[in-house]
Motif scaffolding. Structure first.
Motif, PDB file in Angstrom:
ATOM      1  N   ASN A   2       0.842  -1.196   0.000  1.00 41.84           N
ATOM      2  CA  ASN A   2       0.000   0.000   0.000  1.00 41.84           C
ATOM      3  C   ASN A   2       0.878   1.247   0.000  1.00 41.84           C
ATOM      4  O   ASN A   2       1.472   1.607   1.009  1.00 41.84           O
ATOM      5  N   ILE A  13      -0.528  11.479  10.023  1.00 42.99           N
ATOM      6  CA  ILE A  13      -1.317  12.682  10.344  1.00 42.99           C
ATOM      7  C   ILE A  13      -2.349  12.363  11.436  1.00 42.99           C
ATOM      8  O   ILE A  13      -3.002  11.329  11.386  1.00 42.99           O
ATOM      9  N   GLY A  46     -10.010   1.086  10.076  1.00 41.23           N
ATOM     10  CA  GLY A  46      -9.589   2.079   9.086  1.00 41.23           C
ATOM     11  C   GLY A  46      -9.000   3.356   9.650  1.00 41.23           C
ATOM     12  O   GLY A  46      -8.738   4.299   8.919  1.00 41.23           O
ATOM     13  N   LYS A  49      -4.504   1.801  12.830  1.00 43.92           N
ATOM     14  CA  LYS A  49      -3.857   0.993  13.866  1.00 43.92           C
ATOM     15  C   LYS A  49      -2.707   0.176  13.278  1.00 43.92           C
ATOM     16  O   LYS A  49      -1.598   0.179  13.813  1.00 43.92           O
ATOM     17  N   THR A  50      -2.978  -0.520  12.167  1.00 41.98           N
ATOM     18  CA  THR A  50      -1.936  -1.331  11.527  1.00 41.98           C
ATOM     19  C   THR A  50      -0.781  -0.432  11.077  1.00 41.98           C
ATOM     20  O   THR A  50       0.402  -0.771  11.251  1.00 41.98           O
ATOM     21  N   THR A  51      -1.151   0.717  10.512  1.00 41.01           N
ATOM     22  CA  THR A  51      -0.144   1.653  10.014  1.00 41.01           C
ATOM     23  C   THR A  51       0.766   2.093  11.165  1.00 41.01           C
ATOM     24  O   THR A  51       1.994   2.103  11.037  1.00 41.01           O
ATOM     25  N   ARG A 203      -9.066   5.432   5.859  1.00 39.98           N
ATOM     26  CA  ARG A 203      -9.226   4.384   4.837  1.00 39.98           C
ATOM     27  C   ARG A 203     -10.314   4.768   3.845  1.00 39.98           C
ATOM     28  O   ARG A 203     -10.167   4.564   2.634  1.00 39.98           O
TER      29      ARG A 203
HETATM   30  P1  ADP Z   1      -6.713  -0.069  10.815  1.00 40.45           P
HETATM   31  O1  ADP Z   1      -5.568  -0.997  11.068  1.00 40.45           O
HETATM   32  O2  ADP Z   1      -7.052   0.799  11.998  1.00 40.45           O
HETATM   33  O3  ADP Z   1      -7.940  -0.744  10.261  1.00 40.45           O
HETATM   34  P2  ADP Z   1      -4.992   0.955   8.705  1.00 40.45           P
HETATM   35  O4  ADP Z   1      -3.733   1.187   9.451  1.00 40.45           O
HETATM   36  O5  ADP Z   1      -5.048  -0.269   7.843  1.00 40.45           O
HETATM   37  O6  ADP Z   1      -6.261   0.981   9.686  1.00 40.45           O
HETATM   38  O7  ADP Z   1      -5.283   2.280   7.841  1.00 40.45           O
HETATM   39  C1  ADP Z   1      -6.088   2.289   6.697  1.00 40.45           C
HETATM   40  C2  ADP Z   1      -5.442   3.135   5.617  1.00 40.45           C
HETATM   41  O8  ADP Z   1      -5.618   4.512   5.952  1.00 40.45           O
HETATM   42  C3  ADP Z   1      -3.932   2.916   5.493  1.00 40.45           C
HETATM   43  O9  ADP Z   1      -3.657   2.165   4.374  1.00 40.45           O
HETATM   44  C4  ADP Z   1      -3.323   4.291   5.329  1.00 40.45           C
HETATM   45  O10 ADP Z   1      -3.045   4.517   3.969  1.00 40.45           O
HETATM   46  C5  ADP Z   1      -4.402   5.249   5.749  1.00 40.45           C
HETATM   47  N1  ADP Z   1      -4.091   5.922   7.025  1.00 40.45           N
HETATM   48  C6  ADP Z   1      -4.461   5.514   8.251  1.00 40.45           C
HETATM   49  N2  ADP Z   1      -4.058   6.383   9.191  1.00 40.45           N
HETATM   50  C7  ADP Z   1      -3.427   7.373   8.554  1.00 40.45           C
HETATM   51  C8  ADP Z   1      -2.804   8.577   8.998  1.00 40.45           C
HETATM   52  N3  ADP Z   1      -2.792   8.911  10.288  1.00 40.45           N
HETATM   53  N4  ADP Z   1      -2.223   9.377   8.084  1.00 40.45           N
HETATM   54  C9  ADP Z   1      -2.276   9.038   6.771  1.00 40.45           C
HETATM   55  N5  ADP Z   1      -2.864   7.926   6.290  1.00 40.45           N
HETATM   56  C10 ADP Z   1      -3.436   7.090   7.167  1.00 40.45           C
END
Ligand code: ADP
Length: 319
Positions: A2, A13, A46, A49-51, A203
């Motif tokens: 990604n 951010i 979304g 968290k993973t990020t 997301r």
């Molecule tokens: P979760 O694990 O909480 O479901 P992810 O970490 O998979 O969410 O985030 C979903 C998408 O949103 C990521 O692929 C990323 O591109 C984007 N994203 C999430 N948080 C941020 C952030 N703080 N700044 C920029 N992009 C973000």
């Protein structure tokens, strides 16, 4: 891979509270040359968290290993995962930790506390097991449902970060950043337009931007303005609140079929032909946030806000 996923704290951010807390922990751990404490991240899907977990590994300069708890059903699955950690300080990330079967939790506690794992080599009376040492590691778990975790598991995390929905300004910044990565020219007002319809969720913001990209590419539009953004969202039936067909179907069902509720999630999802997880993960967090529904012990209830929305949007009665 990604390409829109931020790689470092600086690129990430929003979520200022969690970021502040984790930056201190990373700096302190680095100074003491120690492992980062185990971390639990909770909040709706979304939100990043993973990020953030992958950023923590990057900031610590360590390996990042990803797993999802629904794939860990038998002890051997978890033992296999733990014994695959081969470098000290590695970050092991387990998503959806609330889906880990209860009988595997103990294996996880012990590995978190003592960096050991016991593998049984025989069964029944006099069962034997071999103890393996693991390299000290940091476990980061994410969950959308912290209420389902047992307290002994929660107690083993040194840090608990609660994710919040994003502000429109933060989402505007995320959309502008993503547009750069996708080589798109977008006007400030168009970024804001999309941010307002992103359900306070990065997301979703990125997903909407990708749909706009398809639209402008097909129509040979060079600069994304509000008009282009508007047309793109019309095609996929996203309205000014960011609600989609499934949300509207959900709200209509709650009003017309379940008479405003309370209605159980299983009945609603059965009626909509979607799994309860889909409804709980994709529709409800936002509908709760904008106060369109309430969750009570007896089921979901439609609010006054939702009734006004349905009335003003002159929806077609499809049931
Ligand atoms: P979760 O694990 O909480 O479901 P992810 O970490 O998979 O969410 O985030 C979903 C998408 O949103 C990521 O692929 C990323 O591109 C984007 N994203 C999430 N948080 C941020 C952030 N703080 N700044 C920029 N992009 C973000």
């Amino acid at each position: 891979m990604n390409i829109l996923r931020p790689k470092s704290f600086d690129e990430y951010i929003g979520q200022e509270n969690i970021k502040r807390l984790l930056k201190i922990s990373v700096n302190a751990a680095k100074k003491r040359n120690e492992m980062l404490d185990h971390i639990l991240l909770s909040g709706p899907p979304g939100l990043g968290k993973t990020t953030l977990a992958s950023i923590l590994a990057y900031e610590m300069g360590k390996n990042f290993k990803f797993a999802i708890a629904s794939a860990l059903q038998k002890p051997i699955d978890l033992v296999g995962l733990l014994t695959s950690i081969d470098k000290e300080g590695s970050v092991l990330f387990i998503d959806e930790i609330h889906r880990l079967p209860k009988n595997l939790e103990e294996i996880l506690y012990i590995s978190m506390e003592d960096y050991i794992v016991d593998i049984s080599v025989s069964k029944g009376v006099g069962a034997q097991s071999i103890r393996l040492n693991l390299p000290p590691f940091t476990l980061i778990c994410a969950t959308t449902k912290p209420g389902l975790l047992s307290s002994p598991l929660i107690d083993r995390f040194g840090i608990h970060g609660y994710f919040e929905f994003y502000q429109v300004e933060e989402l505007t910044a995320i959309i502008k950043r993503s547009a750069q990565f996708l080589n798109l020219d977008i006007e400030e007002e168009a970024s804001k337009f999309l941010a307002k319809r992103s359900r306070f969720t990065p997301r979703v913001a990125n997903k909407l931007l990708r749909r706009v990209r398809d639209y402008v590419q097909v129509n040979k539009i060079k600069l994304i303005d509000v008009e282009a953004a508007k047309r793109s969202l019309e095609i996929i039936n996203i309205d000014d609140l960011g609600l989609n067909d499934l949300d509207r179907k959900y709200l209509r069902a709650l009003k017309d079929i379940f008479k405003g509720g309370p209605a159980g999630i299983d009945n609603i999802s059965q009626f909509l032909g979607e799994s309860p997880e889909t409804i709980e993960d994709l529709c409800e967090p936002y509908l709760l946030k904008i106060d369109f529904i309430q969750r009570t012990p007896r089921g979901r209830i439609l609010t006054e806000n939702a009734l006004n929305y349905l009335e003003n949007n002159n929806y077609e009665k499809s049931f």
